[in-house]
Each structure stands twice: as structure tokens, then as C-alpha cells.
Design an enzyme around this catalytic site. Structure first.
Site, PDB file in Angstrom:
ATOM      1  N   LYS A  24       0.839  -1.212   0.000  1.00  0.00           N
ATOM      2  CA  LYS A  24       0.000   0.000   0.000  1.00  0.00           C
ATOM      3  C   LYS A  24       0.864   1.247   0.000  1.00  0.00           C
ATOM      4  O   LYS A  24       0.622   2.181  -0.777  1.00  0.00           O
ATOM      5  CB  LYS A  24      -0.878   0.011   1.262  1.00  0.00           C
ATOM      6  CG  LYS A  24      -1.532   1.351   1.544  1.00  0.00           C
ATOM      7  CD  LYS A  24      -2.407   1.321   2.780  1.00  0.00           C
ATOM      8  CE  LYS A  24      -1.698   1.607   4.080  1.00  0.00           C
ATOM      9  NZ  LYS A  24      -1.349   3.015   4.322  1.00  0.00           N
ATOM     10  N   ASN A  25       1.876   1.258   0.872  1.00  0.00           N
ATOM     11  CA  ASN A  25       2.643   2.492   1.037  1.00  0.00           C
ATOM     12  C   ASN A  25       3.643   2.729  -0.083  1.00  0.00           C
ATOM     13  O   ASN A  25       4.364   3.723  -0.078  1.00  0.00           O
ATOM     14  CB  ASN A  25       3.307   2.527   2.414  1.00  0.00           C
ATOM     15  CG  ASN A  25       2.258   2.742   3.497  1.00  0.00           C
ATOM     16  OD1 ASN A  25       1.115   3.082   3.190  1.00  0.00           O
ATOM     17  ND2 ASN A  25       2.633   2.532   4.742  1.00  0.00           N
ATOM     18  N   ARG A  95      -3.879   9.699   4.187  1.00  0.00           N
ATOM     19  CA  ARG A  95      -2.660  10.459   4.432  1.00  0.00           C
ATOM     20  C   ARG A  95      -1.836  10.605   3.144  1.00  0.00           C
ATOM     21  O   ARG A  95      -1.215  11.637   2.902  1.00  0.00           O
ATOM     22  CB  ARG A  95      -1.853   9.704   5.498  1.00  0.00           C
ATOM     23  CG  ARG A  95      -0.467  10.216   5.764  1.00  0.00           C
ATOM     24  CD  ARG A  95      -0.485  11.395   6.691  1.00  0.00           C
ATOM     25  NE  ARG A  95       0.850  11.892   6.976  1.00  0.00           N
ATOM     26  CZ  ARG A  95       1.092  13.056   7.555  1.00  0.00           C
ATOM     27  NH1 ARG A  95       0.099  13.844   7.907  1.00  0.00           N
ATOM     28  NH2 ARG A  95       2.314  13.447   7.789  1.00  0.00           N
ATOM     29  N   ASP A 119      -4.884   7.702   9.235  1.00  0.00           N
ATOM     30  CA  ASP A 119      -5.077   7.168  10.581  1.00  0.00           C
ATOM     31  C   ASP A 119      -4.909   8.265  11.612  1.00  0.00           C
ATOM     32  O   ASP A 119      -4.119   9.183  11.442  1.00  0.00           O
ATOM     33  CB  ASP A 119      -4.041   6.081  10.846  1.00  0.00           C
ATOM     34  CG  ASP A 119      -4.404   4.816  10.120  1.00  0.00           C
ATOM     35  OD1 ASP A 119      -5.550   4.392  10.258  1.00  0.00           O
ATOM     36  OD2 ASP A 119      -3.541   4.291   9.417  1.00  0.00           O
ATOM     37  N   ASP A 309       4.654   0.329  12.018  1.00  0.00           N
ATOM     38  CA  ASP A 309       3.492  -0.418  11.520  1.00  0.00           C
ATOM     39  C   ASP A 309       3.505  -1.891  11.936  1.00  0.00           C
ATOM     40  O   ASP A 309       2.475  -2.558  11.900  1.00  0.00           O
ATOM     41  CB  ASP A 309       3.412  -0.318   9.993  1.00  0.00           C
ATOM     42  CG  ASP A 309       3.095   1.097   9.544  1.00  0.00           C
ATOM     43  OD1 ASP A 309       2.557   1.858  10.354  1.00  0.00           O
ATOM     44  OD2 ASP A 309       3.399   1.444   8.391  1.00  0.00           O
TER      45      ASP A 309
HETATM   46  N1  EPU Z   1       6.524  14.262  10.967  1.00  0.00           N
HETATM   47  C1  EPU Z   1       6.656  15.572  11.330  1.00  0.00           C
HETATM   48  N2  EPU Z   1       6.725  16.516  10.354  1.00  0.00           N
HETATM   49  C2  EPU Z   1       6.674  16.178   9.029  1.00  0.00           C
HETATM   50  C3  EPU Z   1       6.538  14.843   8.673  1.00  0.00           C
HETATM   51  C4  EPU Z   1       6.461  13.874   9.664  1.00  0.00           C
HETATM   52  O1  EPU Z   1       6.718  15.901  12.505  1.00  0.00           O
HETATM   53  O2  EPU Z   1       6.745  17.100   8.192  1.00  0.00           O
HETATM   54  C5  EPU Z   1       6.440  13.231  12.035  1.00  0.00           C
HETATM   55  C6  EPU Z   1       5.085  12.562  12.026  1.00  0.00           C
HETATM   56  O3  EPU Z   1       4.142  13.295  12.737  1.00  0.00           O
HETATM   57  C7  EPU Z   1       5.394  11.223  12.641  1.00  0.00           C
HETATM   58  C8  EPU Z   1       6.799  10.915  12.139  1.00  0.00           C
HETATM   59  O4  EPU Z   1       7.355  12.186  11.762  1.00  0.00           O
HETATM   60  O5  EPU Z   1       5.421  11.311  14.038  1.00  0.00           O
HETATM   61  C9  EPU Z   1       6.845   9.950  10.982  1.00  0.00           C
HETATM   62  O6  EPU Z   1       6.206  10.487   9.849  1.00  0.00           O
HETATM   63  P1  EPU Z   1       6.560  10.072   8.350  1.00  0.00           P
HETATM   64  O7  EPU Z   1       6.495  11.303   7.533  1.00  0.00           O
HETATM   65  O8  EPU Z   1       7.801   9.253   8.317  1.00  0.00           O
HETATM   66  O9  EPU Z   1       5.339   9.109   8.014  1.00  0.00           O
HETATM   67  P2  EPU Z   1       4.200   9.291   6.937  1.00  0.00           P
HETATM   68  O10 EPU Z   1       4.785   9.517   5.603  1.00  0.00           O
HETATM   69  O11 EPU Z   1       3.154  10.207   7.432  1.00  0.00           O
HETATM   70  C10 EPU Z   1       4.241   6.724   6.408  1.00  0.00           C
HETATM   71  C11 EPU Z   1       3.222   5.621   6.301  1.00  0.00           C
HETATM   72  C12 EPU Z   1       2.748   5.188   7.674  1.00  0.00           C
HETATM   73  C13 EPU Z   1       3.929   4.775   8.517  1.00  0.00           C
HETATM   74  C14 EPU Z   1       4.983   5.912   8.539  1.00  0.00           C
HETATM   75  C15 EPU Z   1       6.245   5.563   9.280  1.00  0.00           C
HETATM   76  C16 EPU Z   1       2.122   6.102   4.227  1.00  0.00           C
HETATM   77  C17 EPU Z   1       0.896   6.555   3.536  1.00  0.00           C
HETATM   78  N3  EPU Z   1       2.078   6.093   5.538  1.00  0.00           N
HETATM   79  O12 EPU Z   1       3.559   7.824   7.000  1.00  0.00           O
HETATM   80  O13 EPU Z   1       1.933   4.044   7.448  1.00  0.00           O
HETATM   81  O14 EPU Z   1       3.494   4.485   9.814  1.00  0.00           O
HETATM   82  O15 EPU Z   1       5.339   6.277   7.187  1.00  0.00           O
HETATM   83  O16 EPU Z   1       6.836   4.434   8.717  1.00  0.00           O
HETATM   84  O17 EPU Z   1       3.124   5.761   3.609  1.00  0.00           O
HETATM   85  C18 EPU Z   1       0.023   2.667   7.598  1.00  0.00           C
HETATM   86  O18 EPU Z   1       0.311   2.195   6.489  1.00  0.00           O
HETATM   87  O19 EPU Z   1      -0.865   2.148   8.328  1.00  0.00           O
HETATM   88  C19 EPU Z   1       0.724   3.856   8.062  1.00  0.00           C
HETATM   89  C20 EPU Z   1       0.237   4.633   9.002  1.00  0.00           C
END
Ligand code: EPU
Length: 423
Positions: A24-25, A95, A119, A309
Site C-alpha cells: 500500500k505504502n 494520508r 489514521d 506499523d
Molecule cells: N513528521 C513531522 N513533520 C513532518 C513529517 C512527519 O513531525 O513534516 C512526524 C510525524 O508526525 C510522525 C513521524 O514524523 O510522528 C513519521 O512520519 P513520516 O512522515 O515518516 O510518516 P508518513 O509519511 O506520514 C508513512 C506511512 C505510515 C507509517 C509511517 C512511518 C504512508 C501513507 N504512511 O507515514 O503508514 O506508519 O510512514 O513508517 O506511507 C500505515 O500504512 O498504516 C501507516 C500509518
């Protein structure tokens, strides 16, 4: 939203083979990246999950049409008529809608995007996305929940992320492919899905060095120089881990067709510490479990660390393991909500802030529970496999966002599991 439930009864060891669908991601990001070039894209190994449909709707609103073909193929057509406005009704649902920001800004110089949903793990800001793109010449305004971004033509920049954010890395790279000059992104996230995106972009004609490392170097090409391509989505390591956890708590021997050991090294090491036997058979992984698991301590970290995850799955395994395990969450402070649901099944867990102390019990006891998000939903299903009596998991729409027929796949391995309508 569907209000179906999943009913599970413990049925003993699992046996057989399960194919691991695409991630998915990764696929959601590849779909967003089709905004970068005109033509017809063909994506293979696309999982049949709700989020792919939502992303397809979002991209259709912007101007890229998608069509599902048999055999996990998604055909996407970018005819060049793009309107860089992402409507709230769609953005709020996932997201990954934030991933249209980089391509639209880099290719068209403007974007209007509502703040993304997904989420509910507490606050999930986009400050690192914004800072990185600002360093490349973009300007941002946030008004009434809408991000308005503009840039005449982005320029290359040296950017160091404060934290290896997955989404920020993806947006900066997809913006940089069309920037004037070279972008060097340090402390970039290194997840396999990011490498998949970079390889997809290279297939389109982008120039990216350092793929798989924490320093990505992107040499911008002129807008219009990228072309549509074909690509196979990487297998979903989180879905693979879910079937491993199912075997771990049920016993048995299962082959995970397509799963990649090189994408899950740290997790496999810890699963082996818990007593799970995992063998790389080239075309996938063979997993074997017998007897009670052993407890371990574990902390989530960005890749190559253990992904956040995986955590609900590991907590579920620890809930029935021999001993006490301490789990530390380093990414999302609010991501322990499913603990209450596991407690309803008789798990002995104390969660406080970033930590959970899990005291293993010999067996859980079935009860009605509700999935609070995708991964926790899958973990509750796994917990049901280790529980006496019947477990009923509500909130199945969360699971459907990220799992391609979890129920059918587990049933084919011998689990006593079915979906039933609400009521
Ligand atoms: N963060 C910030 N500022 C930013 C970006 C992120 O503070 O500008 C913080 C977030 O709030 C969080 C942490 O950094 O606490 C990690 O965020 P990241 O940007 O790495 O994650 P994401 O891109 O929002 C993706 C996956 C998530 C997975 C995370 C970490 C997707 C759509 N989502 O989220 O997957 O948990 O990376 O590996 O790719 C899921 O698939 O169920 C899921 C939630």
C-alpha cells in the site's frame, strides 16, 4: 463505510502458501507520481485495497484516470489536462494524498491541497515537507485548512531532514525530478517503498543517485522530459509480517510467496529471537512455529529499524509469549490505542506514553473488539487466532484500507475466520 465484522475462532496450526500483495505504502505514491508525465502507465502487483480506490478517485479529480485490469494490474492515463486542486472530501480520507504535493508543484508550479487525513495517531504535521520545498523556492500559505503552494520553477537545493520522514522524502524527491539543478537530500528515509518510488521515477527518465541510502541526489530534468512507464510494486512487508504473526501465535508452517527477507531483516532477527523459524527460499519466505513464543524487548525506528506499523503485531505476539516484553514507540506517541482492545481479550499490557509493558499469558479469551486503524485491526484479527472462544472485530473498513483479502487468505491457511454483516 461498511460495518461488517470479522469473526475468528482458534483453529490451531496454519498450513499452506499465501501470496503477498504489493505494498500500500508504495503503490499510493507511485500513483501520485503519474502526475509527473503524460502517457499510459501500467502498474503490476497492485493490491486490491480500498486506499487504492480512494487515491484513484483523487487523481481522477486532478486529471489522471485509472482502470483496474485482471491480475493485479492498474492502468493509469495522464492526458496532460491537469487541475492541481485536491478536494477535501478525498484528501481527508488518506494520508498519502499529501503525495500529490511534490509532483504538482514540480511539474505545474502550483497546488491547492486540503490537509490530509488518514489514521488518527495524534498530530501528523507536514512541516518537513514544507521546509524542504521552500528551500527549493516554493512559497506556502495555509488558510482555512488548505495548503496553497506556488513556485515559478523549483531549483535544486541541499536539504537535511531533521528526521527521516517517509512523506517528506517522497515529496522532496518527486518535486526535485523537475527542478533546475541538483538536489541533495540528506537524512532521507530509506524504506523499501521509497526505493521503489525512486526506481519508478528512474524508469520514467528521472536522474536519481543513492537509491536505498540516506543521501539521495536528484539531477532535475526539464518539465516534459519524463515519460510514462511500467512497474511492479514491491511486496508489502507489513502484510507479510501479519501472516508471520498469524503463524507465530497459531503454530504451523506457511510459505509467504513473494515476501522479501532483505526488506525485513531487523524484524526477522527479532522474530527469530522470539522462536519463529524463518527461511529465505528465494521466491519468498518459509515460516515455521511450534510451541510458545519467547518475550523480547523492542523499539520502533525508521528503516532499517523496526517499523511502527509492525508494532501492533509484535505486541499481540508478546501478549501470548512466555515472559515480559517492553515495547517502545518512537514515531507516534498516540499509537497504543489498540492496547485497550487487546486487554478486552485478556492481554496483560500496561501502556504509558511511549512504552508498553506486555506480560505474556498462555491464551487470550475471545470477545468483541473494534479496530482503531489498519495495522491494529490486523493485529486484533491475529489476536483472535490465539483466543479461546469467538473474537469479533468491528471497524473492518480500517482493515480493508490496507489488506487485500486478509480473511480469505487466512481461511485458505486453515484459520476459522469469516466476515459477517453488521448486527
Ligand atoms: N513528521 C513531522 N513533520 C513532518 C513529517 C512527519 O513531525 O513534516 C512526524 C510525524 O508526525 C510522525 C513521524 O514524523 O510522528 C513519521 O512520519 P513520516 O512522515 O515518516 O510518516 P508518513 O509519511 O506520514 C508513512 C506511512 C505510515 C507509517 C509511517 C512511518 C504512508 C501513507 N504512511 O507515514 O503508514 O506508519 O510512514 O513508517 O506511507 C500505515 O500504512 O498504516 C501507516 C500509518
Amino acid at each position: 463505510m461498511n460495518d461488517e465484522r470479522i469473526l475468528i475462532r482458534r483453529a490451531g496450526a496454519l498450513h499452506g502458501e499465501v501470496s503477498i500483495p504489493g505494498a500500500k505504502n508504495s503503490v499510493l505514491k507511485l500513483m501520485a507520481a503519474t502526475l509527473l508525465a503524460e502517457g499510459t502507465f501500467t502498474l503490476g502487483n497492485v493490491p486490491d485495497i480500498v486506499d487504492v480506490g480512494i487515491m484513484a478517485e483523487l487523481l481522477a479529480a486532478i486529471g489522471v484516470r485509472s482502470e483496474r485490469l485482471p491480475g493485479g494490474v492498474l492502468r493509469m492515463v495522464n492526458s496532460g489536462e491537469i487541475s492541481p486542486v485536491a478536494p477535501y472530501e478525498l484528501v481527508e480520507r488518506i494520508r498519502a494524498s499529501i503525495n500529490v504535493l511534490g509532483p504538482l508543484l514540480g511539474r505545474f508550479g502550483r497546488v491547492s491541497l486540503s490537509m490530509p487525513g488518514g489514521d488518527d495517531f495524534g498530530s501528523r504535521p507536514i512541516d518537513m515537507h514544507v521546509k524542504g520545498l521552500e528551500a527549493m523556492g516554493a512559497t506556502f500559505e495555509m488558510r482555512h485548512g488548505v495548503v496553497e503552494a506556488r513556485a515559478d520553477r523549483l531549483h535544486g537545493a541541499d536539504i537535511t531532514l531533521e528526521f527521516p520522514s517517509v512523506g517528506a522524502t517522497e515529496n522532496i524527491v518527486t518535486a526535485a525530478v523537475h527542478a533546475k539543478g541538483t538536489t541533495v537530500l540528506d537524512n532521507a528515509a530509506r524504506e523499501p517503498e521509497i526505493s521503489d518510488l525512486c526506481n519508478f521515477l528512474v524508469g520514467m527518465g528521472a536522474q536519481i543517485e543513492g537509491i536505498g541510502s540516506s543521501t539521495l541526489v536528484v539531477h532535475g530534468v526539464e518539465p516534459g522530459e519524463l515519460r510514462a512507464t511500467q512497474h511492479q510494486v514491491v511486496p508489502d512487508r507489513i502484510q507479510a509480517a501479519t501472516y508471520m504473526a498469524a503463524v507465530a501465535v497459531s503454530g504451523g508452517e506457511v510459505v509467504l510467496r513473494g515476501a522479501r527477507a532483505d526488506h525485513m531483516e531487523m524484524l526477522l532477527r527479532r522474530f527469530r529471537d522470539m522462536g519463529l523459524a524463518v527461511t529465505d527460499i528465494g521466491t519468498g519466505l518459509a515460516v515455521w512455529a511450534e510451541g510458545r513464543l519467547r518475550s523480547i524487548d523492542m523499539a520502533t525506528l525508521p528503516y532499517p529499524g523496526i517499523a511502527t506499523d509492525y508494532k501492533p503485531l509484535v505486541v499481540t505476539m508478546l501478549a501470548v509469549a512466555d515472559g515480559v516484553g517492553i515495547v517502545t514507540e518512537n514515531l507516534y506517541p498516540g499509537r497504543f490505542r489498540y492496547v485497550e482492545e487487546l486487554q478486552r481479550l485478556g492481554a496483560d499490557i500496561r501502556a504509558d506514553g511511549h512504552h508498553a509493558v506486555v506480560r505474556g499469558v498462555p491464551a487470550l479469551s475471545g470477545a468483541p473488539v473494534r479496530a482503531p486503524d489498519i495495522r491494529a485491526g490486523a493485529a486484533l484479527v491475529v489476536a483472535g487466532l490465539a483466543a479461546d472462544g469467538e473474537t469479533s472485530v468491528a471497524g473492518v473498513h480500517h482493515v480493508d484500507r490496507g489488506y487485500d483479502d486478509l480473511v480469505g487468505r487466512l481461511a485458505a491457511l486453515g484459520a476459522d475466520i469469516r466476515r459477517v454483516p453488521a448486527g
